[in-house]
Design an enzyme around this catalytic site. Structure first.
Site, short mmCIF file in Angstrom:
data_model
loop_
_atom_site.label_atom_id
_atom_site.label_comp_id
_atom_site.label_asym_id
_atom_site.label_seq_id
_atom_site.Cartn_x
_atom_site.Cartn_y
_atom_site.Cartn_z
N GLU A 374 0.86 -1.13 0.05
CA GLU A 374 0.01 -0.09 0.03
C GLU A 374 0.86 1.16 0.16
OE1 GLU A 374 -2.41 -3.33 2.10
OE2 GLU A 374 -0.28 -2.37 1.93
N HIS A 436 -9.88 -4.53 10.87
CA HIS A 436 -10.18 -3.97 9.33
C HIS A 436 -11.32 -2.96 9.48
CE1 HIS A 436 -7.54 -7.18 8.17
NE2 HIS A 436 -7.84 -7.41 7.04
#
Length: 632
Positions: A374, A436
């Protein structure tokens, strides 16, 4: 000797790119920009690191001519350079004819010990080799010094073996060996399928009393040490800034050679334009980021009245955008299957397009598989934007925006037109649990200056936002999208599509509301349902959708106060997150209805009930609040 550029036009499109990833060495770059007369004067150099000067402590893109990228945070420049190199290869694959046309340039950079310590360089270096970026040449300034002391304090890996293991071409040369460096760069230019790392052993602070010491890294030498250094090379000691005449003459000669080289390459480029009119027209469309006038209608088709997750609406919008503007390049950090962002079908991927009779090659795809990287993904996408031809997009789950945050912040600082697409935008992510489920990320992202953060509530809002982003030529934009299905909103007859771009607009508006809901994304339909529950109790509620806080706050205060009265009916702000960025809308008697803790692992419907995001729970809480402030 190697860098191709025009001293008269720093933005010449066929230039090589140079990235000073070791941005703390900014005066090296500023001195060369001055000597080549690209736009910095001796006065500019004298005002180094002073307020409003063009010679900031680290190179700043957009502030100083000749600076290709902002390189303050270490490692970012390394990864931005990978993006610049990928953009060049992809541009050549789409528009050029063999070695004639745009994209046939190199990317050079100087990287430091600090750059290679940062983890982003490992991510970006791995991708550069995987993508066979032979147009990328980095010089590693191996002076073995950090601010705290020698690198032996914390850095003992074999850098050469590290990059060889990744698949780079690696050479080593003494930093004082000019001929050896020349030969190493020539060999690197011959490497067409491997990026090159040239390890140059140097001495920091050479010629001064602090040579080879950490004191030379950032602290001024002081007047005595400066005088001694000047005496050692025979320079006058009474001049603070000084350029010998023979140096001026040398750079004037080099500048003429650069201009001659540009003239030759421009002639070749003009011949390409004439011989390849279709490719040239497509390249111009990309450079100007042209989109068709009916793009919004195309995006809206079949989505206005459809109940769906906004990630699914957005996936279709992105596909329609790519069809209308075939200059997109981007992808996901291993989550394309979750529409974060999606794999654009039929458009291939970098590294997965075989050469065929159409001329398609390794770099002709629109999709990028970034893998689970990322941090590098965000910075590489910035590099693609900085190249100036292709429009980047990238994304993952909203929770992992934390990994991209340095690159997102730099995109806003540099005003690069990067498009960040995040899905799974709340606790409704569900079973993957609190690690998450984003609760504070929207607030943190809204805190970044010059970054519009959008959270659409249905297909209409998604289409309007995507069409606006498609026309945006400067600065980044970010969208946060749902995993769960949302109903299409019922809007008043007075609604116009452009209302979405006001940042806030009325979805439900009774004549005399006793409470005003302000909601974002998935909570807008929830607020509408809660308003119906309240109406049954003779409590009328206005509902305002707030797709973009930044846009809303940019509107005139009188208009904002009319829509969301600070001293009128109590305001209830509803967002499935902390909601700290929305606190300013509450007025004097408002209620923040958000999430004050981390999430939990469960199906999303169970989470909605547990956290109180149901029409019954929300309406009951509002009634309780209204009673507590004696409104009902």
């Amino acid at each position: 000797q190697h860098l191709r550029f025009d001293p008269d036009e720093p933005d010449w499109v066929l230039r090589d790119r140079f990235v000073l990833s070791a941005g703390h060495a900014s005066m090296l770059l500023y001195s060369l920009i001055h000597l080549y007369e690209l736009g910095l004067t001796m006065d500019d150099l004298a005002r180094f690191r002073q307020l409003h000067s063009r010679t900031a402590g680290h190179p700043e893109f957009g502030l100083t001519p000749g600076v290709e990228v902002t390189t303050g945070p270490l490692g970012q420049g390394f990864a931005h350079g990978v993006g610049l190199a990928l953009a060049a290869r992809a541009t050549r694959a789409r528009f050029a004819s063999d070695d004639i046309g745009p994209g046939n340039h190199l990317v050079y950079g100087i990287v430091s010990d600090g750059d290679l310590m940062e983890g982003i360089s490992a991510e970006a270096g791995s991708l550069a080799a995987h993508w066979k970026l032979g147009n990328l040449i980095y010089l590693y300034d191996d002076n073995r010094i950090t601010i705290d002391g020698g690198t032996e304090l914390c850095f003992s890996e074999n850098v050469r073996k590290r990059f060889e293991a990744q698949g780079w071409h690696v050479a080593e040369v003494d930093g004082e060996d000019v001929e050896g460096l020349e030969a190493a760069i020539d060999r690197a230019k011959d490497e067409v399928e491997r990026p090159s790392m040239i390890v140059t052993r140097t001495v920091i602070g050479r010629g001064s009393v602090v040579a080879g010491k950490s004191k030379a890294h950032g602290a001024p030498l002081g007047p005595d040490a400066v005088r001694e250094a000047k005496e050692a090379v025979g320079w006058p000691t009474d001049r603070e800034l000084y350029v010998p005449d023979d140096v001026r003459a040398y750079f004037a000669e080099r500048a003429e050679l650069k201009r001659d080289d540009r003239s030759e390459r421009d002639e070749t480029f003009a011949a390409w334009q004439t011989s390849q009119p279709v490719a040239f027209a497509a390249w111009k469309t990309a450079r100007h980021r042209t989109v068709p006038n009916d793009l919004l209608e195309r995006m809206l088709e079949g989505r206005e009245d459809k109940a769906d997750a906004t990630r699914n609406h957005a996936a279709i919008m992105l596909e329609r955008y790519a069809e209308a503007a075939p200059y997109l390049l981007g992808g996901s950090a291993d989550l394309a299957g979750s529409n974060a962002p999606p794999f654009l079908k039929g458009l291939g991927a970098i590294g997965q397009v075989e050469e065929d009779e159409t001329g398609a090659d390794f770099y002709a795809g629109t999709n990028i598989h970034f893998g689970v990287r990322e941090h590098a993904m965000g910075a590489i996408s910035n590099g693609i934007a900085l190249d100036g031809t292709l429009r980047p997009f990238c994304g993952t789950f909203l929770i992992f925006s934390d990994y991209l945050r340095p690159a997102i912040r730099l995109a806003a600082l540099m005003k690069t037109p990067n498009f960040f697409i995040f899905t799974h935008d709340s606790i409704y992510l569900g079973e993957d649990g609190p690690t998450h489920q984003p609760v504070e990320q929207l607030d943190a992202l809204r805190a970044i200056p010059d970054l519009p953060v959008f959270r659409p509530a249905d297909g209409v809002e998604t289409a309007v936002i995507y069409e606006w982003i498609a026309r945006k030529v400067e600065g980044p934009a970010l969208v946060a999208l749902t995993r769960q299905k949302l109903p299409p909103l019922s809007r008043p007859a007075s609604f116009k599509l452009t209302d979405v771009l006001l940042g806030g607009y009325v979805v439900r508006d009774p004549e005399e509301p006793k409470v005003v809901f302000v909601a974002t994304g998935s909570e807008v339909s929830l607020a509408c349902d809660a308003a119906e529950k309240l109406a049954a109790e003779r409590i009328e509620a206005r509902v305002v959708s707030l797709p973009c806080l930044e846009f809303f706050m940019s509107q005139p205060k009188e208009w904002r106060d009319e829509l969301v009265p600070p001293d009128g009916p109590p305001v209830v702000v509803v967002e499935a997150g902390r909601g700290q960025s929305l606190q300013g809308l509450l007025g004097t008697r408002g209620l923040m209805y958000g999430v004050e803790r981390f999430g939990a692992s469960a199906p999303y419907a169970d989470l909605a009930e547990f956290f109180g995001f149901t029409p019954d729970r929300l309406s009951a809480s509002v009634i309780q609040h209204l009673r507590s402030i004696e409104v009902v």
